[in-house]
Design a protein around this motif. Structure first.
Motif, short mmCIF file in Angstrom:
data_model
loop_
_atom_site.label_atom_id
_atom_site.label_comp_id
_atom_site.label_asym_id
_atom_site.label_seq_id
_atom_site.Cartn_x
_atom_site.Cartn_y
_atom_site.Cartn_z
N GLY A 247 6.14 14.55 4.14
CA GLY A 247 6.02 15.33 5.38
C GLY A 247 5.38 14.48 6.47
O GLY A 247 4.50 13.65 6.21
N LYS A 248 5.81 14.69 7.71
CA LYS A 248 5.32 13.88 8.82
C LYS A 248 3.85 14.18 9.14
O LYS A 248 3.44 15.33 9.20
N VAL A 249 3.10 13.15 9.33
CA VAL A 249 1.71 13.28 9.78
C VAL A 249 1.48 12.26 10.88
O VAL A 249 2.17 11.25 10.96
N SER A 250 0.55 12.56 11.75
CA SER A 250 0.16 11.56 12.74
C SER A 250 -1.04 10.83 12.20
O SER A 250 -2.02 11.44 11.81
N GLN A 251 -0.94 9.54 12.17
CA GLN A 251 -2.00 8.77 11.56
C GLN A 251 -2.69 7.91 12.62
O GLN A 251 -2.05 7.07 13.24
N ARG A 263 3.38 7.00 13.52
CA ARG A 263 4.13 7.95 12.71
C ARG A 263 3.99 7.56 11.25
O ARG A 263 4.09 6.37 10.91
N ALA A 264 3.74 8.53 10.41
CA ALA A 264 3.67 8.25 8.99
C ALA A 264 4.13 9.47 8.22
O ALA A 264 4.21 10.57 8.78
N TYR A 265 4.46 9.26 7.00
CA TYR A 265 4.90 10.36 6.14
C TYR A 265 4.06 10.38 4.87
O TYR A 265 3.91 9.37 4.21
N TYR A 285 26.36 9.55 5.10
CA TYR A 285 25.24 9.34 5.99
C TYR A 285 24.17 8.44 5.39
O TYR A 285 23.85 8.54 4.22
N GLU A 286 23.61 7.57 6.22
CA GLU A 286 22.47 6.80 5.75
C GLU A 286 21.50 6.60 6.90
O GLU A 286 21.89 6.36 8.03
N ASN A 287 20.24 6.74 6.60
CA ASN A 287 19.23 6.53 7.61
C ASN A 287 18.11 5.73 6.97
O ASN A 287 18.04 5.60 5.77
N ASN A 288 17.26 5.18 7.79
CA ASN A 288 16.25 4.31 7.21
C ASN A 288 14.85 4.61 7.68
O ASN A 288 14.62 4.95 8.83
N VAL A 289 13.94 4.51 6.75
CA VAL A 289 12.53 4.61 7.06
C VAL A 289 11.88 3.42 6.37
O VAL A 289 12.27 3.04 5.27
N SER A 290 10.94 2.81 7.03
CA SER A 290 10.28 1.68 6.40
C SER A 290 9.18 2.17 5.47
O SER A 290 8.54 3.18 5.74
N SER A 291 8.99 1.46 4.39
CA SER A 291 7.95 1.85 3.45
C SER A 291 6.55 1.75 4.08
O SER A 291 5.60 2.34 3.60
N ASP A 292 6.46 1.02 5.19
CA ASP A 292 5.20 0.96 5.93
C ASP A 292 4.73 2.33 6.37
O ASP A 292 3.55 2.56 6.59
N GLU A 293 5.70 3.23 6.59
CA GLU A 293 5.38 4.55 7.10
C GLU A 293 5.04 5.55 6.02
O GLU A 293 4.75 6.69 6.31
N LEU A 294 5.11 5.12 4.76
CA LEU A 294 4.91 6.07 3.66
C LEU A 294 3.50 6.02 3.10
O LEU A 294 2.95 4.95 2.86
N ILE A 295 2.93 7.21 2.91
CA ILE A 295 1.61 7.30 2.30
C ILE A 295 1.77 7.93 0.92
O ILE A 295 2.18 9.08 0.81
#
Ligand SMILES: [Zn+2]
Ligand SMILES: [Zn+2]
Length: 353
Positions: A247-251, A263-265, A285-295
């Motif tokens: 889930g999206k959180v502001s970090q 932005r982080a998840y 469909y494909e979309n990308n999120v960097s693992s940097d954004e994952l908590i």
């Protein structure tokens, strides 16, 4: 006896995985149970359940309440509201009995649409078809699960756009009671030969009607629901698919003495899903999120392997344990993985909705 057909059109996109879909599953079971003990409903109400993600399908064909058995809900990727609506209109065309000189047909069907996100495809054609062919011959109640739905778009489909604040198990109880009461009052209404559509009163605490004539932050752009990120993975040991929901959180972060909101998840959970996940997914469909954004990273919910978020060179995700050499269940390639994640900056294929 004229039938009162009730259709549930339910979003089973990945963001519904976990508690929401469990609550919907239980909620529909309690609705049916309550209707079974209501003489008016028992006489007139027929129920069908249609689900949609990247694809749509009929989970329960239109049937009497007496013979209704609560289904288990699948999860798919994507939120193709246009396919959901298309499938609904197909079912309405095939099942609704029209009034003719010889017979009295069905009462106006009532559709309860549950959705928690933003469609991942263009809905304009399906909405235009709904307006032209069905808006007058069916009653639609569009219900937003949470705050992240495109309310303006739901307002195109229905004058009854409801906002359900799905915050606790109690709120789900209150919500499904409201749906049950609405069906009951509608079934009484048909017996009195009136409209056959009457929503129960809302408490405005858990469910409230959205007034779209007032300005508000209802517009959401884009075809990607970015409030949640869900990754599809496969268990190395059991070969079962599972989903990891963030889930999206502001970090707040500090970079060179300056404060930023990044932005982080944050990890919400990991859930095994049925193989029907592939059947209902949108593969295009494909979309990308960097693992940097994952908590956070989960253990594998299928086999308990320590790390559920290993990315193969084929870019797909699977679990790894303490084995020397891991085998990717997607492509069969073998490799050694170094532990850690979140600091390598690798990109992970992202599911849609
Ligand atoms: Zn596993
Ligand atoms: Zn692979």
């Amino acid at each position: 006896m004229r039938r009162l057909p009730i259709y549930f059109l339910i979003d089973i996109s990945e963001s519904m995985v976990g508690e929401p879909i469990q609550q919907v599953e239980e909620g529909l079971a309690t609705i049916i149970q309550a209707l079974k003990s209501d003489p008016h409903a028992l006489e007139t109400v027929w129920v069908s359940i249609i689900v949609f993600a990247g694809q749509a399908k009929t989970l329960v064909p239109l049937q009497e309440i007496v013979s209704f058995y609560p289904p288990k809900f699948p999860i798919g990727s994507g939120t193709s509201l246009s396919k959901g609506l298309g499938h609904l209109m197909y079912e309405l065309r095939s099942n609704i009995v029209k009034t003719t000189y010889e017979q009295k047909g069905d009462w106006k069907p009532i559709v309860f649409l549950f959705t928690d996100g933003v469609p991942t495809d263009d809905t304009s054609a399906a909405i235009a078809e709904w307006k032209q062919n069905w808006a007058r011959t069916a009653n639609m109640v569009a219900i937003s699960f949470g705050d992240e739905t495109d309310m303006r778009l739901l307002g195109e489909l229905s004058n009854d756009v409801m906002h359900f604040k799905n915050t606790s198990p109690q709120s789900y109880k209150a919500f499904f009671k409201w749906v049950t009461d609405s069906i009951k009052t509608s079934s009484i209404s048909v017996e009195n030969n009136s409209t056959g559509f009457e929503l129960a009163k809302t408490d405005d605490e858990t469910i409230s009607k959205i007034d779209l004539s007032k300005p508000g932050d209802y517009d959401r752009g884009g075809y990607v629901d970015d409030n949640f990120v869900v990754f599809a993975a496969q268990c190395q040991n059991t070969k079962r698919p599972y989903l990891m929901k963030y889930g999206k959180v502001s970090q707040p972060s500090n970079f060179g003495g300056m404060n930023f909101e990044t932005r982080a998840y944050r990890l919400m959970g990991a859930y095994p899903v049925d193989n029907s996940y592939y059947e209902l997914a949108d593969k295009s469909y494909e979309n990308n999120v960097s693992s940097d954004e994952l908590i956070g990273a989960p253990t594998c919910p299928c086999c308990g392997n320590q790390y559920g978020l290993a990315v193969c060179s084929c870019r797909k995700i699977h679990c790894i344990g303490d084995e020397e050499v891991s085998t990717c269940p997607w492509c069969g390639s073998q490799g050694k993985y170094t532990s850690g994640g979140g600091n390598g900056g690798f990109n992970i294929g992202r599911a849609q909705g």
